[in-house]
Design a protein around this motif. Structure first.
Motif, PDB file in Angstrom:
ATOM      1  N   VAL A  10      15.299 -22.001  -8.180  1.00  0.00           N
ATOM      2  CA  VAL A  10      14.951 -21.253  -7.062  1.00  0.00           C
ATOM      3  C   VAL A  10      13.738 -21.445  -6.346  1.00  0.00           C
ATOM      4  CG1 VAL A  10      14.883 -18.772  -6.127  1.00  0.00           C
ATOM      5  CG2 VAL A  10      16.549 -19.340  -7.920  1.00  0.00           C
ATOM      6  N   THR A  11      13.661 -21.576  -5.141  1.00  0.00           N
ATOM      7  CA  THR A  11      12.188 -21.682  -4.429  1.00  0.00           C
ATOM      8  C   THR A  11      12.075 -20.688  -3.654  1.00  0.00           C
ATOM      9  OG1 THR A  11      12.547 -24.099  -4.405  1.00  0.00           O
ATOM     10  CG2 THR A  11      10.993 -23.220  -2.768  1.00  0.00           C
ATOM     11  N   LEU A  12      10.825 -19.925  -3.848  1.00  0.00           N
ATOM     12  CA  LEU A  12      10.604 -18.702  -2.986  1.00  0.00           C
ATOM     13  C   LEU A  12       9.412 -19.067  -2.058  1.00  0.00           C
ATOM     14  CD1 LEU A  12      10.232 -15.925  -5.663  1.00  0.00           C
ATOM     15  CD2 LEU A  12      12.227 -16.227  -4.062  1.00  0.00           C
ATOM     16  N   HIS A  13       9.818 -18.926  -0.727  1.00  0.00           N
ATOM     17  CA  HIS A  13       8.999 -19.132   0.333  1.00  0.00           C
ATOM     18  C   HIS A  13       8.177 -17.966   0.458  1.00  0.00           C
ATOM     19  CE1 HIS A  13       8.074 -19.128   4.550  1.00  0.00           C
ATOM     20  NE2 HIS A  13       6.792 -19.942   4.147  1.00  0.00           N
ATOM     21  N   ILE A  14       6.846 -17.806   0.275  1.00  0.00           N
ATOM     22  CA  ILE A  14       6.292 -16.423   0.109  1.00  0.00           C
ATOM     23  C   ILE A  14       5.138 -16.586   0.966  1.00  0.00           C
ATOM     24  CG2 ILE A  14       6.822 -16.201  -2.248  1.00  0.00           C
ATOM     25  CD1 ILE A  14       3.601 -16.813  -2.928  1.00  0.00           C
ATOM     26  N   GLY A  15       4.694 -17.223   2.112  1.00  0.00           N
ATOM     27  CA  GLY A  15       3.861 -17.108   3.011  1.00  0.00           C
ATOM     28  C   GLY A  15       3.942 -15.774   3.877  1.00  0.00           C
ATOM     29  N   PRO A  16       2.632 -15.350   3.889  1.00  0.00           N
ATOM     30  CA  PRO A  16       2.519 -14.079   4.480  1.00  0.00           C
ATOM     31  C   PRO A  16       2.673 -14.283   6.201  1.00  0.00           C
ATOM     32  CG  PRO A  16       0.185 -14.987   4.024  1.00  0.00           C
ATOM     33  CD  PRO A  16       1.377 -15.917   3.382  1.00  0.00           C
ATOM     34  N   GLN A  17       2.752 -13.164   6.819  1.00  0.00           N
ATOM     35  CA  GLN A  17       2.757 -13.155   8.276  1.00  0.00           C
ATOM     36  C   GLN A  17       1.878 -14.015   8.957  1.00  0.00           C
ATOM     37  OE1 GLN A  17       3.154 -10.098   6.539  1.00  0.00           O
ATOM     38  NE2 GLN A  17       5.182  -9.071   7.283  1.00  0.00           N
ATOM     39  N   LYS A  18       2.084 -14.740   9.909  1.00  0.00           N
ATOM     40  CA  LYS A  18       1.345 -15.481  10.885  1.00  0.00           C
ATOM     41  C   LYS A  18       0.821 -16.483  10.095  1.00  0.00           C
ATOM     42  CE  LYS A  18       1.106 -13.951  14.084  1.00  0.00           C
ATOM     43  NZ  LYS A  18       2.263 -14.058  15.179  1.00  0.00           N
ATOM     44  N   THR A  19       1.619 -16.996   9.217  1.00  0.00           N
ATOM     45  CA  THR A  19       1.411 -18.582   8.705  1.00  0.00           C
ATOM     46  C   THR A  19       2.571 -19.447   8.847  1.00  0.00           C
ATOM     47  OG1 THR A  19       1.954 -17.820   6.463  1.00  0.00           O
ATOM     48  CG2 THR A  19      -0.193 -17.817   7.058  1.00  0.00           C
ATOM     49  N   ALA A  20       3.359 -19.299   9.966  1.00  0.00           N
ATOM     50  CA  ALA A  20       4.365 -20.045  10.473  1.00  0.00           C
ATOM     51  C   ALA A  20       5.641 -19.743   9.627  1.00  0.00           C
ATOM     52  CB  ALA A  20       4.161 -21.478  10.517  1.00  0.00           C
ATOM     53  N   THR A  21       5.821 -18.693   9.233  1.00  0.00           N
ATOM     54  CA  THR A  21       6.961 -18.251   8.246  1.00  0.00           C
ATOM     55  C   THR A  21       8.007 -18.121   9.012  1.00  0.00           C
ATOM     56  OG1 THR A  21       6.087 -15.910   8.539  1.00  0.00           O
ATOM     57  CG2 THR A  21       5.705 -16.896   6.479  1.00  0.00           C
ATOM     58  N   THR A  22       8.145 -17.481  10.308  1.00  0.00           N
ATOM     59  CA  THR A  22       9.196 -17.495  11.086  1.00  0.00           C
ATOM     60  C   THR A  22       9.742 -18.863  11.492  1.00  0.00           C
ATOM     61  OG1 THR A  22       8.567 -15.309  12.220  1.00  0.00           O
ATOM     62  CG2 THR A  22      10.179 -16.410  13.382  1.00  0.00           C
ATOM     63  N   PHE A  23       8.890 -19.534  11.850  1.00  0.00           N
ATOM     64  CA  PHE A  23       9.244 -21.153  12.153  1.00  0.00           C
ATOM     65  C   PHE A  23       9.906 -21.899  11.079  1.00  0.00           C
ATOM     66  CE2 PHE A  23       8.120 -25.531  12.306  1.00  0.00           C
ATOM     67  CZ  PHE A  23       8.887 -26.041  13.367  1.00  0.00           C
ATOM     68  N   ILE A  24       9.419 -21.511   9.864  1.00  0.00           N
ATOM     69  CA  ILE A  24      10.135 -22.201   8.868  1.00  0.00           C
ATOM     70  C   ILE A  24      11.365 -21.606   8.551  1.00  0.00           C
ATOM     71  CG2 ILE A  24      10.051 -22.437   6.040  1.00  0.00           C
ATOM     72  CD1 ILE A  24       6.668 -22.655   6.776  1.00  0.00           C
ATOM     73  N   GLN A  25      11.437 -20.385   8.603  1.00  0.00           N
ATOM     74  CA  GLN A  25      12.634 -19.682   8.218  1.00  0.00           C
ATOM     75  C   GLN A  25      13.817 -20.008   9.491  1.00  0.00           C
ATOM     76  OE1 GLN A  25      11.344 -15.654   8.659  1.00  0.00           O
ATOM     77  NE2 GLN A  25      10.604 -15.699   6.513  1.00  0.00           N
ATOM     78  N   GLN A  26      13.494 -20.359  10.679  1.00  0.00           N
ATOM     79  CA  GLN A  26      14.275 -20.880  11.500  1.00  0.00           C
ATOM     80  C   GLN A  26      14.511 -22.298  11.293  1.00  0.00           C
ATOM     81  OE1 GLN A  26      11.917 -20.121  15.137  1.00  0.00           O
ATOM     82  NE2 GLN A  26      12.395 -18.191  15.415  1.00  0.00           N
TER      83      GLN A  26
END
Length: 163
Positions: free
Chosen positions: A6-22
């Motif tokens: 399992v890979t957990l992407h754990i970046g906090p808000q405002k670190t391009a997390t929404t972009f990565i999720q999209q």
């Protein structure tokens, strides 16, 4: 096939997390074809007991256990979609590092949040992917997000509530 990693992407808000999720959502079919299940942010926050996860101060052991069960069920649903062909999973949610609301006092709960997620996932091979951002640009971005969502205060007042 059993879950291998399992890979957990754990970046906090405002670190391009929404972009990565999209981006991950856009390539979900390709991921499936490679045996990779994606459990995205929307699926995690939609869980009934999400607000009682250890990332939040109001969490209690029994409610956290309910969240862990729901998280594992969400993962299992994604794993079942391709009838056992999945062997890897990607999960992405900013709350894996704690919830910075209100006034960013919940970030110390990141260890609890991650521990509960690890226990729920139940896989020995868990990889963390974390993104950070320079503090000055992070603070500016958080302030601008508040302004764009209708909050009305000066940058000085914003900083006074955060420090």
């Amino acid at each position: 096939m059993a879950l291998k990693s399992v890979t957990l992407h754990i970046g906090p808000q405002k670190t391009a997390t929404t972009f990565i999720q999209q981006c991950l959502a856009a390539i979900r079919p390709a991921l499936r074809g490679r045996g990779i299940a994606l459990v995205n942010r929307a699926e995690i926050v939609a869980l009934d007991n999400f607000d009682y996860w250890g990332a939040f101060r109001r969490s209690t052991p029994d409610r956290a256990a309910m969240f862990q069960k729901e998280l594992r069920e969400a993962l299992d649903r994604r794993l079942d979609e391709l009838k056992g062909r999945h062997h890897t999973a990607i999960m992405s949610n900013e709350s894996f590092v704690g919830v910075p609301q209100p006034e960013y006092r919940d970030w110390p709960r990141a260890e609890i949040a991650l521990t509960e997620a690890f226990e729920a996932i139940g896989c020995d091979d868990i990889r963390l992917v974390a993104y950070t951002r320079r503090q000055d640009t992070w603070v500016e971005s958080m302030y601008m997000q508040r302004v764009h969502t209708g909050q009305d205060y000066s940058f000085k007042d914003f900083m006074r509530t955060r420090i």
